[in-house]
Design a protein around this motif. Structure first.
Motif, PDB file in Angstrom:
ATOM      1  N   ALA A  33    -144.589  59.640   3.383  1.00 42.09           N
ATOM      2  CA  ALA A  33    -144.599  60.882   2.612  1.00 42.09           C
ATOM      3  C   ALA A  33    -144.530  62.060   3.578  1.00 42.09           C
ATOM      4  O   ALA A  33    -145.334  62.161   4.514  1.00 42.09           O
ATOM      5  CB  ALA A  33    -145.859  60.975   1.763  1.00 42.09           C
ATOM      6  N   LEU A  34    -143.548  62.932   3.363  1.00 47.30           N
ATOM      7  CA  LEU A  34    -143.405  64.165   4.132  1.00 47.30           C
ATOM      8  C   LEU A  34    -143.906  65.301   3.253  1.00 47.30           C
ATOM      9  O   LEU A  34    -143.318  65.587   2.211  1.00 47.30           O
ATOM     10  CB  LEU A  34    -141.947  64.375   4.526  1.00 47.30           C
ATOM     11  N   VAL A  35    -145.008  65.925   3.662  1.00 50.25           N
ATOM     12  CA  VAL A  35    -145.743  66.829   2.788  1.00 50.25           C
ATOM     13  C   VAL A  35    -145.782  68.235   3.371  1.00 50.25           C
ATOM     14  O   VAL A  35    -145.907  68.406   4.591  1.00 50.25           O
ATOM     15  CB  VAL A  35    -147.187  66.316   2.578  1.00 50.25           C
ATOM     16  N   GLY A  36    -145.702  69.241   2.511  1.00 50.67           N
ATOM     17  CA  GLY A  36    -145.847  70.623   2.942  1.00 50.67           C
ATOM     18  C   GLY A  36    -145.489  71.572   1.823  1.00 50.67           C
ATOM     19  O   GLY A  36    -144.922  71.186   0.805  1.00 50.67           O
ATOM     20  N   GLU A  37    -145.826  72.846   2.024  1.00 48.73           N
ATOM     21  CA  GLU A  37    -145.496  73.895   1.049  1.00 48.73           C
ATOM     22  C   GLU A  37    -143.990  74.115   0.974  1.00 48.73           C
ATOM     23  O   GLU A  37    -143.238  73.722   1.867  1.00 48.73           O
ATOM     24  CB  GLU A  37    -146.137  75.221   1.468  1.00 48.73           C
ATOM     25  N   SER A  38    -143.566  74.797  -0.081  1.00 49.19           N
ATOM     26  CA  SER A  38    -142.181  75.246  -0.160  1.00 49.19           C
ATOM     27  C   SER A  38    -141.897  76.169   1.018  1.00 49.19           C
ATOM     28  O   SER A  38    -142.709  77.024   1.357  1.00 49.19           O
ATOM     29  CB  SER A  38    -141.932  75.994  -1.474  1.00 49.19           C
ATOM     30  N   GLY A  41    -139.736  73.525   5.563  1.00 50.32           N
ATOM     31  CA  GLY A  41    -138.630  72.870   6.248  1.00 50.32           C
ATOM     32  C   GLY A  41    -138.438  71.412   5.897  1.00 50.32           C
ATOM     33  O   GLY A  41    -137.536  70.755   6.421  1.00 50.32           O
ATOM     34  N   LYS A  42    -139.247  70.896   4.973  1.00 51.77           N
ATOM     35  CA  LYS A  42    -139.182  69.452   4.712  1.00 51.77           C
ATOM     36  C   LYS A  42    -137.879  69.027   4.046  1.00 51.77           C
ATOM     37  O   LYS A  42    -137.334  67.962   4.363  1.00 51.77           O
ATOM     38  CB  LYS A  42    -140.393  68.988   3.894  1.00 51.77           C
ATOM     39  N   THR A  43    -137.324  69.842   3.146  1.00 43.17           N
ATOM     40  CA  THR A  43    -136.052  69.479   2.509  1.00 43.17           C
ATOM     41  C   THR A  43    -134.908  69.556   3.511  1.00 43.17           C
ATOM     42  O   THR A  43    -134.014  68.697   3.513  1.00 43.17           O
ATOM     43  CB  THR A  43    -135.780  70.383   1.300  1.00 43.17           C
ATOM     44  N   VAL A 197    -140.465  59.922   1.058  1.00 39.20           N
ATOM     45  CA  VAL A 197    -140.740  60.739  -0.119  1.00 39.20           C
ATOM     46  C   VAL A 197    -141.096  62.150   0.347  1.00 39.20           C
ATOM     47  O   VAL A 197    -142.057  62.336   1.092  1.00 39.20           O
ATOM     48  CB  VAL A 197    -141.894  60.157  -0.960  1.00 39.20           C
ATOM     49  N   VAL A 198    -140.309  63.124  -0.073  1.00 37.85           N
ATOM     50  CA  VAL A 198    -140.563  64.524   0.257  1.00 37.85           C
ATOM     51  C   VAL A 198    -141.333  65.141  -0.906  1.00 37.85           C
ATOM     52  O   VAL A 198    -140.878  65.080  -2.058  1.00 37.85           O
ATOM     53  CB  VAL A 198    -139.240  65.279   0.482  1.00 37.85           C
ATOM     54  N   THR A 199    -142.491  65.722  -0.625  1.00 42.12           N
ATOM     55  CA  THR A 199    -143.325  66.220  -1.717  1.00 42.12           C
ATOM     56  C   THR A 199    -144.275  67.311  -1.223  1.00 42.12           C
ATOM     57  O   THR A 199    -144.577  67.397  -0.024  1.00 42.12           O
ATOM     58  CB  THR A 199    -144.150  65.068  -2.343  1.00 42.12           C
ATOM     59  N   HIS A 200    -144.716  68.143  -2.146  1.00 40.68           N
ATOM     60  CA  HIS A 200    -145.783  69.104  -1.840  1.00 40.68           C
ATOM     61  C   HIS A 200    -147.135  68.571  -2.297  1.00 40.68           C
ATOM     62  O   HIS A 200    -148.160  69.202  -2.083  1.00 40.68           O
ATOM     63  CB  HIS A 200    -145.513  70.433  -2.550  1.00 40.68           C
ATOM     64  N   ASP A 201    -147.134  67.391  -2.907  1.00 38.90           N
ATOM     65  CA  ASP A 201    -148.288  66.863  -3.624  1.00 38.90           C
ATOM     66  C   ASP A 201    -148.970  65.750  -2.821  1.00 38.90           C
ATOM     67  O   ASP A 201    -148.469  64.629  -2.737  1.00 38.90           O
ATOM     68  CB  ASP A 201    -147.818  66.335  -4.983  1.00 38.90           C
TER      69      ASP A 201
END
Length: 310
Positions: A33-38, A41-43, A197-201
């Protein structure tokens, strides 16, 4: 290592460093899981791992070989590494039937064989059964969860080795999210798929991932096994993200000061220090090294040395 990045940076016009020196490993059969705020840079990182963005510096490798950006090489690579997009309705052409949507990859890649059988198999693996019942339906005739399953079937039809899922359940009702997460888990277990999985959650990360990498302003600031990172976070940013996950034992969430991440204005020193609730003087001047891929739990924070890999 099936998919890896080394020193990966992506700079857009105007000097915007969306990704700024990232080392990342994705072992076969793992869910990361790649996590962070909008805006962190994760997308952009996910798109670069897919070959949709070319890095300004650094490299992406697949199966130990550097990714080539020739048309022929990218076509083969994308048959092995597929994306599941955030908005299933936007990802599907409203004029195409479910059959055509799933068969598109087969046609682009010029896959030989019984097209109808391959489409049916992909739909069934995505949980749409009996698959033939969905062949002539259009996206607008399906529920949100069914549309997301069609998108997943479109990725599965090429028998990829890696799925990169960008916020795969953010547009779905809460009642459907668990079904899609369970599907991704079963696909990993049954097909041996590797999943990013790219997510903010962070709650989603807890439910599905083996490891977590937390990203802030273009860099990974903490990474490690999911249980370790989420029960014993070391970086103040990770702690702040976790504080807003519902938990009856938690009192008040951590309110981050300052503005959200702005890749056009990366501060000196620790890039999180303008918003950090426990900032020290040295945080404003001391730059931390890029976190190296490790099986342990590490954080890029002066309070927790990045070299303390356990």
């Amino acid at each position: 290592m099936i998919l890896a990045a080394r020193g990966l940076s992506v700079t857009f016009n105007g000097g915007v460093r969306a990704v700024d020196g990232v080392d990342l490993d994705l072992p076969a059969g793992e869910i990361l899981a790649l996590v962070g705020e909008s805006g962190c840079g994760k997308t952009t990182l996910a798109r670069t791992l897919l070959g949709l963005e070319k890095p300004s510096s650094g490299s992406v490798s697949f199966d130990g070989q550097p990714l080539s950006y020739s048309s022929k090489a990218l076509k083969h690579f994308r048959s092995q590494v597929q994306m599941v997009q955030q908005d299933p309705l936007g990802a599907l052409n409203p004029r195409h039937t479910v059959y055509d949507a799933v068969a598109e990859g087969l046609r682009v890649q010029k896959v030989r064989g019984d097209e109808a059988a391959l489409v049916a198999d992909a739909l069934a693996r995505a949980g749409l059964r009996p698959p033939e019942r969905f062949f002539l339906r259009y996206p607008q005739e399906l529920s949100g969860g069914q549309r997301q399953r069609v998108v997943i079937a479109g990725a599965l039809v090429l028998n990829p080795r890696v799925l990169i899922a960008d916020e795969p359940v953010s547009s779905l009702d809460a009642s459907v999210r668990g079904e899609i997460l369970s599907l991704l888990l079963s696909l990993r277990n049954e097909l041996g798929l590797t999943v990013l999985v790219v997510t903010h959650d962070l709650g989603l990360a807890w439910n599905i991932s083996d490891r977590v990498s937390v990203m802030y302003l273009g860099r990974i600031v903490e990474t490690g096994p999911t249980a370790e990172v989420l029960t014993n976070p070391q970086h103040p940013y990770t702690k702040a993200l976790l504080s807003v996950v519902p938990d009856i034992s938690r009192t008040q969430p951590t309110v981050l000061a300052g503005e959200p991440p702005d890749s056009a204005r990366i501060p000196k020193g620790c890039r999180f220090h303008p918003r950090c609730p426990v900032v020290m003087d040295e945080c404003q001047t001391t730059s931390l090294p890029i976190l190296q891929p490790t099986i342990g739990h590490v954080a890029a924070c002066l309070r927790h040395s990045p070299s303390d890999q356990r």
